[in-house]
Design an enzyme around this catalytic site. Structure first.
Site, PDB file in Angstrom:
ATOM      1  N   ARG A 208       0.691  -1.307   0.022  1.00 37.03           N
ATOM      2  CA  ARG A 208       0.107   0.233   0.001  1.00 37.03           C
ATOM      3  C   ARG A 208       0.907   1.315  -0.050  1.00 37.03           C
ATOM      4  NH1 ARG A 208      -0.272   4.755   2.474  1.00 37.03           N
ATOM      5  NH2 ARG A 208       0.018   3.544   4.496  1.00 37.03           N
ATOM      6  N   ASP A 209       1.608   1.534   1.175  1.00 41.21           N
ATOM      7  CA  ASP A 209       2.333   2.767   1.145  1.00 41.21           C
ATOM      8  C   ASP A 209       3.491   2.721   0.154  1.00 41.21           C
ATOM      9  OD1 ASP A 209       2.977   5.254   2.204  1.00 41.21           O
ATOM     10  OD2 ASP A 209       3.716   4.858   4.059  1.00 41.21           O
TER      11      ASP A 209
ATOM     12  N   HIS B 180       9.362   6.932   7.726  1.00 39.17           N
ATOM     13  CA  HIS B 180      10.006   6.907   6.317  1.00 39.17           C
ATOM     14  C   HIS B 180      11.325   7.256   6.569  1.00 39.17           C
ATOM     15  CE1 HIS B 180       6.231   6.865   3.972  1.00 39.17           C
ATOM     16  NE2 HIS B 180       5.750   6.990   4.814  1.00 39.17           N
TER      17      HIS B 180
ATOM     18  N   CYS C 249       4.466   8.949  -0.400  1.00 40.61           N
ATOM     19  CA  CYS C 249       3.141   9.520  -0.101  1.00 40.61           C
ATOM     20  C   CYS C 249       2.801  10.431  -1.380  1.00 40.61           C
ATOM     21  CB  CYS C 249       2.841  10.227   1.292  1.00 40.61           C
ATOM     22  SG  CYS C 249       1.099  10.980   1.254  1.00 40.61           S
TER      23      CYS C 249
ATOM     24  N   ASN D 285       9.443   4.036   2.820  1.00 37.24           N
ATOM     25  CA  ASN D 285       9.271   3.569   4.261  1.00 37.24           C
ATOM     26  C   ASN D 285      10.693   2.984   4.775  1.00 37.24           C
ATOM     27  OD1 ASN D 285       6.483   3.365   3.054  1.00 37.24           O
ATOM     28  ND2 ASN D 285       6.050   3.604   5.081  1.00 37.24           N
TER      29      ASN D 285
END
Ligand code: HMG
Ligand code: MG
Length: 301
Positions: A16-17, A210, A241, A250
């Site tokens: 996801r991220d 991050h 993001c 991250n």
């Protein structure tokens, strides 16, 4: 401090991220393969996708198909971001049993990320949480820009603690205090944690770093003596993001596992298998991933 034998939960947010910020559209089948490989690495919490607006984050448009395609291992939690009731409906249709809502510490970031003020977002999330809980779902909360904002700069720890407490009041089981732009450092982390832990019980606090400035591992090490036992990371150090200029990847999962293994902290995660999952997802992208551990392993091969 002797950390041997302590247990830490690693929340894998790469699918996801990580992927949300990639310009190359990754095929749904490759996302499914990536999640299955992360499951095989024994990551027990995997954030699979996001039921956000596909107009805002096109890479997450296939969230339902990814959930339909993955093999769900018993005992592993497969989660997704949900920004509103429409997203919750989609998550419920996809048979998701855990979701995450995401608020911010700063007004400008909140507006840029979800087009709502912080107060509006908390009122939306109140409805999402109430309905999700009634449907038997677990809900996690994120708190972005907790260590600094790309638009507003420094953020007072008391403000972070205040919004974290309001997120916890929604009934979430945990709030992931997030360094959206990778600006946190070990001189700052204790101040934010002191403020947050004065308002939120430690077992409800996770940290999401991050690694933009290379301080993410040092921040984890700084946080462990505070009793934090849940850390978010992404395989290979994928990520960013789309609404935070300058947000890099991250903290890389394999870099984190390597350090935790070395400290004798138990995660249950297979370092080799995560590294293989990273190599797989890297092969679908147009650039190398930043994980230092993976780079070291590959340069030996
Ligand atoms: P909006 O434009 O204000 O809302 O977006 P809207 O209600 O006007 O919706 C716009 C369009 O999207 C409409 O379609 C809706 O139907 C549709 P149209 O009528 O134009 O055809 N829509 C949806 N479609 C599918 N699923 C939905 C959904 N909702 C609306 N759930 C909204 C408001 C919140 C939807 C939008 O701003 C959004 O989706 N934002 C998400 C942004 C995002 O995903 N950011 C990255 C994740 S957060 C992050 O990375 C930080 C984190 O990692 C922690 C950290 O590091 O800080 C978690
Ligand atoms: Mg993030």
């Amino acid at each position: 401090m002797d950390l041997k034998g302590r247990r830490v939960t690693v929340v894998e947010v790469g699918p996801r991220d990580g992927l949300q910020n990639e310009h190359v559209t990754v095929a749904t089948a490759d996302k499914i393969e990536f999640v299955n490989r992360l499951s095989a690495a024994n990551l027990r919490v995997i954030e699979v996708s996001a039921f956000v607006s596909p107009k805002w984050v096109p890479q997450m448009a296939d969230a339902a198909d990814v959930f339909a395609g993955i093999t769900r291992r018993p005992g592993t939690r497969y989660t997704a971001l949900v920004p509103n009731l429409a997203g919750l409906d989609r998550a419920l249709d996809a048979g998701v049993s855990e979701i995450a809502v995401f608020a911010a510490s700063t007004e400008t970031f909140s507006r840029k990320n979800i087009n709502q003020s912080i107060a509006e977002s908390l009122s939306t999330y109140r409805q999402v949480c109430d309905r999700a809980h009634a449907a038997g779902l677990r809900v996690r909360g994120y708190l972005s820009t907790a260590f600094g904002c790309p638009f507003e700069g420094a953020v007072a720890p008391e403000r972070v603690a205040e919004v974290a407490a309001r997120i916890v009041d929604l009934g979430v089981f945990e709030v992931s205090v997030s360094d959206t732009i990778g600006i946190a450092h070990p001189g700052q982390v204790p101040h934010v944690l002191d403020a947050v832990l004065a308002r939120v019980p430690v077992e409800k606090v996770a940290l999401h770093f991050h690694d933009t400035r290379g301080t993410a591992l040092a921040n984890v090490l700084t946080s462990l003596p505070f009793g934090i036992n849940t850390f978010d990371a992404s395989a290979g150090g994928l990520g960013g993001c789309p609404y935070a200029p300058g947000a890099a990847g991250n903290l890389a999962t394999e870099d984190l596992i390597y350090m935790l293994d070395g400290l004798g902290i138990e995660t249950g995660v297979s370092l080799n298998a995560v590294t293989e999952a990273s190599a797989f997802i890297e092969s679908t992208l147009d650039h190398r991933l930043p994980s230092r551990y993976s780079q070291a392993i590959r340069s030996k091969a």
